[in-house]
Scaffold this motif. Structure first.
Motif, mmCIF file in Angstrom:
data_model
loop_
_atom_site.group_PDB
_atom_site.id
_atom_site.type_symbol
_atom_site.label_atom_id
_atom_site.label_comp_id
_atom_site.label_asym_id
_atom_site.label_seq_id
_atom_site.Cartn_x
_atom_site.Cartn_y
_atom_site.Cartn_z
ATOM 1 N N ASN A 168 -5.610 0.852 -3.061
ATOM 2 C CA ASN A 168 -4.952 -0.270 -2.699
ATOM 3 C C ASN A 168 -4.633 -1.070 -3.793
ATOM 4 O O ASN A 168 -5.330 -2.134 -4.029
ATOM 5 C CB ASN A 168 -6.059 -0.917 -1.724
ATOM 6 C CG ASN A 168 -5.846 -2.305 -1.043
ATOM 7 O OD1 ASN A 168 -4.346 -2.636 -1.287
ATOM 8 N ND2 ASN A 168 -6.203 -2.426 0.209
ATOM 9 N N THR A 169 -3.575 -0.695 -4.272
ATOM 10 C CA THR A 169 -2.781 -1.463 -5.279
ATOM 11 C C THR A 169 -2.401 -3.027 -5.048
ATOM 12 O O THR A 169 -2.632 -3.562 -5.926
ATOM 13 C CB THR A 169 -1.569 -0.718 -6.004
ATOM 14 O OG1 THR A 169 -0.802 -0.515 -4.952
ATOM 15 C CG2 THR A 169 -1.939 0.477 -6.334
ATOM 16 N N HIS A 194 0.949 -1.256 -0.044
ATOM 17 C CA HIS A 194 0.085 -0.044 -0.024
ATOM 18 C C HIS A 194 0.983 1.178 0.166
ATOM 19 O O HIS A 194 2.054 1.182 0.371
ATOM 20 C CB HIS A 194 -0.856 0.015 1.286
ATOM 21 C CG HIS A 194 -1.705 1.044 1.111
ATOM 22 N ND1 HIS A 194 -3.158 1.004 0.526
ATOM 23 C CD2 HIS A 194 -1.855 2.319 1.568
ATOM 24 C CE1 HIS A 194 -3.779 2.055 0.644
ATOM 25 N NE2 HIS A 194 -2.923 2.955 1.156
ATOM 26 N N TYR A 195 0.376 2.243 -0.627
ATOM 27 C CA TYR A 195 1.397 3.539 -0.840
ATOM 28 C C TYR A 195 1.670 4.092 0.412
ATOM 29 O O TYR A 195 2.801 4.887 0.480
ATOM 30 C CB TYR A 195 0.668 4.523 -1.967
ATOM 31 C CG TYR A 195 -0.397 5.334 -1.320
ATOM 32 C CD1 TYR A 195 -1.807 5.022 -1.319
ATOM 33 C CD2 TYR A 195 -0.117 6.674 -0.505
ATOM 34 C CE1 TYR A 195 -2.925 5.825 -0.868
ATOM 35 C CE2 TYR A 195 -1.027 7.366 -0.299
ATOM 36 C CZ TYR A 195 -2.422 7.093 -0.303
ATOM 37 O OH TYR A 195 -3.351 7.838 0.282
#
Length: 493
Positions: free
Chosen positions: A372-373, A297-298
């Motif tokens: 949320n990649t 997550h970033y």
RNA sequence: GGCGGCGUAGCCAAGUGGUAAGGCAGAGGUCUGCAAAACCUUUAUUCAGCGGUUCAAAUCCGCUCGCCGCCUCCA
């Protein structure tokens, strides 16, 4: 499902409501151009690249501004070291930055302004701040008086007392309050300078972002982003400047990405534990690096290591291998119309169809949840498995199956436009990885091909002993042979 | 010292009240002359530890331990 974003200002996830329906204004602090960028810069820029792409994908008309800080102490110091004009340094590293971002596959922001092109706007804001009593002149410098802005430190959620407790308080005789910060710095002889009402000088670091964001996005805009380390003092100071000058809210949603760590420690210039983007790209594919960054997550910290990059590469290979197989099935099919009559999908096909139906909605649901990649890539992996299973269990593909596979291909292309992945033809990407690995081998591809030919003869003659000898020989060199009906290919372990 | 965050399988990682996604690595199997790839099965009765709230907690509260960040230029 509405987009929800974590706003540093509130400390919570909030539903995103644009200031102007259908439009988004977004400003991200770029780099100070005095050296090559490291992986931390890569992460920040990739993260906001994804956010930019996703906002566009869901239909917003996005104005994305990312600046270059092209005047600063470090640039001047570097220029002095090399005995060149500061402009030489700035231009050199702007070019390097552009090259790096291009290689990383970043979409170009709408505007990429330079601080030095906005001196006029900077001076105007400082004049306003002085007129309103938020700034004062002191020996050629101009400082912002933080005491005049009651909401100072609202972004970092601290108080002046907390900030100063135990902190090293440098005694700035020129400042009324040690927390005050420079809006304008008088220049020493020989330093780059611009004329101003306060004499020759140059802007302080923070004011440029207030000026450029206002120029391109207005007094109030939607998103402002950057690394966590910019929250204080940089973003805090931007808020103080812009809100005091304009008398209205500056930014509606503040986004901050987490750090890249080396052995659990922040990667930074001062610690010396950094890797430049170009160094990493000598060994790894840009999409591999992007894949690694997207796998967390970033806002979380991410650990950077060869092992993690290798795993990222293996994961991406899995996706590309699947896509290559899909492409194969799609192109290798006889185009004749005498395919089996309207077929019904086998179970694996029905399962795949279900996955395909759900893929984009689930992908968007993940992205809508504060980008949320990591979760969105999980959705893609599930699609990969279902696709592989379908491929493995099907002998031939009727129209129904082919259209299903085409949908798989399309959904990856679609997700790829958001994630910045799958830009290459799968076989090309896989070949690229293969040859990169082959560079480190002691055997040449020509030799490998010769041995494969010899093995093919041996196998035709049922001389499996010789065939296996060759397989083992190549395996010892790290070369795997892949037999198929179409012949033998090879790959590097 | 002040403030904040984190601690999920061998590793990476998602999950913020309803009974643990996904990836890598490992094991067994199918396929293969043998392999590789792929597929199937399997790998955390458990989410740092201890207590509490609740019908129910990885998720909320408290304490302890460990790691990290910010307070100074920094993506």
């Amino acid at each position: 499902m509405a987009l929800r974003v974590y706003n540093t200002l509130s400390g919570e996830k909030e539903t995103f409501v644009p200031q102007t329906p259908g439009k988004v204004g977004m400003y991200v602090c770029g780099v100070t151009v005095y050296d090559y960028c490291h992986i931390g810069h890569a992460r920040a820029n990739i993260v906001f690249d994804i956010i930019f792409r996703y906002l566009k994908y869901v239909g917003y008309d996005v104005t994305y501004v990312r600046n270059y800080t092209d005047i600063d102490d470090k640039i001047i110091r570097r220029a002095n070291q090399e005995s060149v004009d500061y402009r030489v340094i700035a231009d050199r590293y702007i070019k390097a930055f552009d090259e790096d971002m291009e290689r990383l596959g970043l979409a170009r922001p709408t505007v990429e302004p330079k601080a030095t092109d906005h001196i006029g706007g900077i001076i105007t804001i400082i004049e306003t701040l002085m007129a309103k009593g938020h700034a004062y002149q002191s020996e050629g410098d101009v400082y912002y008086a933080v005491d005049t802005f009651p909401e100072y430190l609202k972004l970092s959620g601290r108080t002046m007392d907390e900030m100063q407790a135990g902190a090293r308080v440098e005694v700035g005789e020129k400042k009324n309050n040690p927390m005050d910060f420079a809006l304008w710095k008088s220049s020493k002889p020989g330093e780059p300078s611009w004329d101003s009402p306060w004499g020759k000088g140059r802007p302080g670091w923070h004011i440029e972002c207030s000026a450029m964001s206002m120029e391109f996005l207005g007094k109030t805009f939607d998103f402002h982003g950057g690394g966590r380390d910019l929250i204080f003092p940089h973003h805090e100071n931007e808020i103080a400047q812009s809100e005091a000058a304009n008398g209205c809210q500056f930014v509606r949603y503040w986004l901050h990405n987490g750090f890249v760590n080396i052995n659990a420690e922040k990667m930074s210039k001062s610690l010396g534990n950094f890797f430049t983007i170009r160094t990493v790209l000598e060994k790894y594919d840009p999409e591999t690096l992007r894949f690694l960054i997207l796998s967390a997550h970033y806002r979380s910290p991410i650990d950077f290591s060869d092992q993690n990059l290798d795993e990222a590469q293996t994961g991406l290979e899995r996706m590309y291998t699947c896509l290559a197989a899909v492409d194969d099935a799609l192109t290798a099919q006889p185009s004749s119309i005498d395919l089996p009559a309207p077929e019904t999908l086998p179970e694996a096909g029905r399962e795949l169809r279900e996955k395909v139906d759900q893929a984009i909605p689930r992908f968007c649901e993940a992205m809508d949840d504060d980008f949320n990649t990591a979760l969105s890539m999980g959705v893609l992996f599930e699609t990969v498995r279902a696709t592989n299973r379908f491929l493995a269990e099907s002998r031939e593909f009727g129209p129904l199956a082919l259209s299903l596979l085409a949908r798989v291909r399309n959904l990856f292309a679609e997700a790829g436009t958001v994630l910045g992945l799958f830009n290459r033809r799968p076989v090309e990407w896989l070949d690229g990885i293969k040859s990169a690995k082959a560079v480190n081998m002691s055997i040449t591809p020509v030799e490998i091909e010769r041995l494969i030919a010899e093995r093919a003869e041996a196998r035709t003659a049922k001389n499996f002993r010789r065939g296996d000898e060759i397989r083992d020989l190549l395996l010892a060199q790290g070369v795997h042979l892949l037999d198929s009906a179409q012949g033998t290919t090879w790959n590097v372990k």
